[in-house]
Design an enzyme around this catalytic site. Sequence first.
Site, PDB file in Angstrom:
ATOM      1  N   ASN A 257     -14.147  27.196  23.031  1.00 27.63           N
ATOM      2  CA  ASN A 257     -14.955  26.099  22.978  1.00 27.63           C
ATOM      3  C   ASN A 257     -15.511  25.563  22.049  1.00 27.63           C
ATOM      4  O   ASN A 257     -16.136  26.352  21.060  1.00 27.63           O
ATOM      5  CB  ASN A 257     -16.140  26.756  24.088  1.00 27.63           C
ATOM      6  CG  ASN A 257     -16.971  25.760  24.463  1.00 27.63           C
ATOM      7  OD1 ASN A 257     -17.636  25.035  23.750  1.00 27.63           O
ATOM      8  ND2 ASN A 257     -17.019  25.380  26.224  1.00 27.63           N
ATOM      9  N   THR A 280     -13.536  23.776  27.769  1.00 26.25           N
ATOM     10  CA  THR A 280     -14.970  22.773  28.228  1.00 26.25           C
ATOM     11  C   THR A 280     -15.722  23.064  29.016  1.00 26.25           C
ATOM     12  O   THR A 280     -15.107  22.970  30.141  1.00 26.25           O
ATOM     13  CB  THR A 280     -14.132  21.810  27.985  1.00 26.25           C
ATOM     14  OG1 THR A 280     -15.627  20.559  27.741  1.00 26.25           O
ATOM     15  CG2 THR A 280     -13.634  20.826  28.797  1.00 26.25           C
ATOM     16  N   GLU A 281     -16.745  23.437  28.905  1.00 27.16           N
ATOM     17  CA  GLU A 281     -17.704  24.107  29.553  1.00 27.16           C
ATOM     18  C   GLU A 281     -17.728  22.857  31.524  1.00 27.16           C
ATOM     19  O   GLU A 281     -18.149  23.425  32.442  1.00 27.16           O
ATOM     20  CB  GLU A 281     -19.289  24.228  29.726  1.00 27.16           C
ATOM     21  CG  GLU A 281     -20.283  23.599  29.100  1.00 27.16           C
ATOM     22  CD  GLU A 281     -20.001  23.147  27.797  1.00 27.16           C
ATOM     23  OE1 GLU A 281     -20.584  22.596  26.632  1.00 27.16           O
ATOM     24  OE2 GLU A 281     -18.573  23.105  27.103  1.00 27.16           O
ATOM     25  N   ASN A 282     -17.346  21.950  31.304  1.00 31.41           N
ATOM     26  CA  ASN A 282     -17.644  20.769  32.516  1.00 31.41           C
ATOM     27  C   ASN A 282     -16.022  21.128  33.387  1.00 31.41           C
ATOM     28  O   ASN A 282     -16.242  20.456  34.276  1.00 31.41           O
ATOM     29  CB  ASN A 282     -18.274  19.774  32.364  1.00 31.41           C
ATOM     30  CG  ASN A 282     -17.034  19.112  31.595  1.00 31.41           C
ATOM     31  OD1 ASN A 282     -16.954  19.685  29.993  1.00 31.41           O
ATOM     32  ND2 ASN A 282     -15.980  17.781  32.064  1.00 31.41           N
ATOM     33  N   SER A 323     -16.573  28.081  35.371  1.00 28.20           N
ATOM     34  CA  SER A 323     -16.431  27.712  34.004  1.00 28.20           C
ATOM     35  C   SER A 323     -17.276  29.109  33.649  1.00 28.20           C
ATOM     36  O   SER A 323     -16.914  29.343  32.456  1.00 28.20           O
ATOM     37  CB  SER A 323     -17.064  26.586  33.134  1.00 28.20           C
ATOM     38  OG  SER A 323     -16.508  25.492  32.090  1.00 28.20           O
TER      39      SER A 323
END
Length: 447
Positions: A257, A280-282, A323
């Site tokens: 990340n 990606t955390e979204n 996520s």
Amino acid sequence: MKIVPQISAKEAAQKVKNNDTLLCGGFGMTGAPVHLLHALAETDTKGLTYIGNNVGEPGLGGDRLLTNGQLKKMIGSYFTSNPNAVKWAQEGKVEYDLLPQGTLGEAIRAGGMGIGGFYTPTSAGTVLAEKMETKTIGGIEQVFVEGIRGNIAFVRAWKADTAGNLTYRMTEQNFNPAMATACDLVIAEVEEIVPVGELDPNEIHTQACFVDFLVEAKLQKEHLGSSASVGSKKAGEDRMNIARRALKELNRGHIVNLGIGIPTLVADLIKEEDGIILHTENGMLGVGPEPTDGTGAMVNPVNAGKIPVTAVKGASYFDTATSFGMIRGKHVDVAIMGGLEVDSQGNLANWAVPGKPLLGVGGAMDLASGSKTLIITMNHTNKDGSPKLVKECALPITAMKAVDIVITDKAVFKIGESGFELIELMPGVSLEEVQNSTGVEFINNLA
């Protein structure tokens, strides 16, 4: 099979009552129910508690509710993305609670699943946890967070069938699936409504039992705000040297990340043959480079910086709760983040500075405490020459004892039991220069 009523955005807005708690999906303007929000902004409804990652961009989405004075309180993760939210909070015009992004998503998921609350290591030891119950579990300090429910949810899906089943497109899932479970009344704004039976059951993300009303509304480019355009990255040689050195810490098969700032430069250096998988955390695993064909967020997924990206072969999409489950569950091998201060205990400060409102933590606390290896990339000193590597952090802590490696424009350090260990000098930098600009003693482990 039931048939869910189809109504207009105006009719949907009328279902929101004064003092309701409104859950609103979206990450920036991606997957945001903009038509429903604009319709609500045309009403006289007031006293709302607004729960979402942020309140949208100036003039769009939830921002109109804010500047209309319709919001009593906002609960979210990253309000600093909207100058109006910062201004209204500073002036005391709106109450606010700040939660780490993963904690917010999991609290909504818990509320929707009938779970009263949960413990998480995220934010332990920080100012956000000062008034919260804590407990040591498995030797790790954890914070108790109550589940979140609301009166009404506005969510955005790509397609719905007439029964109310929903499917989302790419990174437009974000908070939407969890929010669709966590309210008394759920209204889904969708791009297209198709007859029941046309959606593949394997591709349904939100089941019909959660949805009460449907609003068909086509998304236009102007609804996406800055997410519709590709950002430009300009970097000096020092910053690129940091990015190149960070890349050397990554190995084939690593799930990585990358934070905002210098870490994003690493993405441009990764080649397909490197076999490095970007998260990606979204809500995306397998992030590729920015599109080169001129298309934007209307046809592409976006990353955590809300910049359109492409998907590599084998990529997948998921919601916010999944996520951050990947992150907290130690399924992300490496996180590379920026920093404001790092101290000899491996404590990180990178989300707030004194004198400014604490309005934007985002996913930083989750990533810092949840990734297997944490690499911090930053300048060695502040603009005034003061050190960023210190004996003890003076700025608000992001995560305790979390940092493994620090890469600056002057040197590379590992953090061990004895504190900072110098392992490499950056090109053209002398040992004396590093000694004079570092705010704490370190062990010289240069080969």
